[in-house]
Enzyme design. Sequence first.
Site, PDB file in Angstrom:
ATOM      1  CB  CYS A 129      -0.872   0.003   1.253  1.00  0.00           C
ATOM      2  SG  CYS A 129       0.104  -0.122   2.761  1.00  0.00           S
ATOM      3  CB  CYS A 163      -2.573  -3.201   8.211  1.00  0.00           C
ATOM      4  SG  CYS A 163      -3.614  -2.374   6.998  1.00  0.00           S
TER       5      CYS A 163
HETATM    6 FE1  FES Z   1      -1.011   0.436   4.520  1.00  0.00          FE
HETATM    7 FE2  FES Z   1      -2.628  -0.331   6.520  1.00  0.00          FE
HETATM    8  S1  FES Z   1      -3.181   0.600   4.634  1.00  0.00           S
HETATM    9  S2  FES Z   1      -0.505  -0.645   6.317  1.00  0.00           S
END
Ligand code: FES
Length: 138
Positions: A50, A119
């Site tokens: 992400c 995450c």
């Molecule tokens: Fe990137 Fe949670 S959205 S670590």
Amino acid sequence: MVTELTTFDAERKMLLDAGYGAPAINYYLEKKYMGCFEDADQVFKKIGSCGDIMKVYLKVDNNTINDARYEITGCAGAIAAAMAAVDLVKGKTVDEALKINDGDVFKVLKNIPEKKHHCIQLAVKTMHEGILEYKNLH
Ligand code: FES
């Protein structure tokens, strides 16, 4: 009468409504292992898919993880998962700590939105890879 929520309570309610369990919310709000050690025995940085960044700092003595800290530019899920990961590895040997997995962290957090499961993976991978690097160098 309108009752105003403090910022802290308002954030807690938002997270609860979003599907975070109470322990996950506490870990996120308290951020008790956020930071760094200047004298860390190992430092490891990882960037998630992400784009968020985690850096783990390990204090290791006699093959045991005495303490850890994370620096994180990331979401509430990432912070909660990383803080829980520290509680899981503290006091464990390096090899025991490597056995801690995403499911263990999830259990500690009680709940986290489905879209935030990656995450947890980032927090655990950062921890594991930091420990493996420590093992390779010592
Ligand atoms: Fe990137 Fe949670 S959205 S670590």
